[in-house]
Design an enzyme around this catalytic site. Structure first.
Site, PDB file in Angstrom:
ATOM      1  N   HIS A  38       5.093  20.359 -26.416  1.00 31.82           N
ATOM      2  CA  HIS A  38       6.220  19.428 -26.359  1.00 31.82           C
ATOM      3  C   HIS A  38       6.730  19.195 -27.774  1.00 31.82           C
ATOM      4  CE1 HIS A  38       6.193  18.325 -22.139  1.00 31.82           C
ATOM      5  NE2 HIS A  38       4.894  18.096 -22.180  1.00 31.82           N
ATOM      6  N   GLU A 109      13.432  16.342 -19.889  1.00 30.60           N
ATOM      7  CA  GLU A 109      14.825  16.592 -20.269  1.00 30.60           C
ATOM      8  C   GLU A 109      15.153  16.051 -21.652  1.00 30.60           C
ATOM      9  OE1 GLU A 109      19.345  16.194 -18.408  1.00 30.60           O
ATOM     10  OE2 GLU A 109      17.667  15.180 -17.416  1.00 30.60           O
TER      11      GLU A 109
END
Length: 309
Positions: A38, A109
């Site tokens: 991430h 998102e």
């Protein structure tokens, strides 16, 4: 049961932080060190800033000697499959064949928005994931000196040099996970070496495993070929003060951790691991959220690992 250490560096970690945990993982006798892929924190400010999964794993490939290294999971939205196949193959070579790759469709998102990464709808994301798996595994399985082609709508590949990673060492294992009812089990049966059911109770984990086994049988693949794994946060305290201190350090409630993770005394954690073993789990990723508490890893290794042998 294999125990692996799993970290979330986007919550705030430097390379040196990750190296310290990876070396502690290796010294303590765990099977592997994995990290999320991430770019943006889930809460807080994520200081000291984002790190890239495959850049840091490349460093760890040279700075460790035994443990396996990998991602839970790389998002198919982040990178083109051809360059990703090359990157992972390079890290595998740098580590002496100790690398595994988890690959998923992508879901967060906000990090796509933050870094200008396209974020299509869920159907297209799964379409792209399926093509990425075809391209990446195709490149890895194509011998060096030969070329690979893929006639795909998203990632057409023409005359790409084979990477030849599927030799005597078995190649680079692919991990697929998730709770999807149709496409996820199908993709796991077709491409994965391991299926991971993360952050689910034992009973639900068993249901996900059953779907994947059924998908394997539909493809006439022996389900035994697929490693079945689970993942959840760990918080060990063999006395109440230690347990509460470690829970507070990751901003979690002790009772909630006991209900939803691997938390409590070593005996409590072993009992819970046993419940997962009963539904078919043979590998568990212990999510360690406080990367400064290296004694936590030593305590798990000293009081949990011996009970699993």
């Amino acid at each position: 049961m294999d125990l692996r250490i799993f970290t979330e560096p986007q919550q705030g970690a430097t390379y040196d932080d990750l190296l310290a945990v990876a070396r502690a993982t290796e010294d303590a006798g765990f099977d592997a060190f994995f990290r999320s892929d991430h770019y943006l924190h889930m809460s807080g400010d994520g200081s000291p800033g984002p790190t890239d999964a495959w850049v840091t794993l490349a460093g760890l490939a040279r700075d460790t000697t035994r443990i396996r290294l990998g991602t839970l999971v790389t998002a198919a939205t982040f990178r083109l499959p051809g360059p990703l196949a090359v990157q992972v193959a390079n890290v595998a070579q740098m580590s002496g064949g100790r690398v595994e790759m988890g690959l998923g469709a992508g879901w967060f998102e906000a990090e796509h928005t933050a870094y200008g990464i396209p974020f299509p709808d869920v159907r297209e994301r799964f379409d792209r994931l399926e093509e990425q798996l075809a391209v990446i595994t195709g490149l890895w399985r194509t011998p060096r000196g030969e070329t690979f082609d893929h006639d795909g709508s998203h990632y057409p590949i023409v005359d790409a040099p084979g990477l030849g990673t599927s030799g005597d060492d078995g190649g680079i294992p692919v991990i697929i996970g998730g709770a999807g009812k149709r496409r996820t089990p199908e993709l796991a049966a077709r491409y994965a070496d391991e299926f991971n059911a993360a952050f689910r109770p034992a009973a639900e984990t068993g249901e996900l495993f059953a779907r994947v086994r059924a998908a394997c049988e539909d493809r006439r693949r022996d389900p035994v070929e697929l490693t079945l794994s689970s993942a959840n946060v760990v918080c060990l305290g063999n006395d109440d003060a230690t347990l509460r201190r470690r829970a507070a350090a990751i901003s979690r409630d002790v009772d909630e951790l006991r209900a939803n993770g691997f938390a409590g005394s070593s005996d409590e954690i072993v009992d819970k691991l046993g419940a997962f073993a009963e539904v078919g789990t043979t590998r568990v990723y212990l999510q360690v959220l406080d990367l400064t508490d290296l004694d936590h890893l030593d305590d798990i290794a000293a009081t949990v690992l011996p009970q699993l042998s």
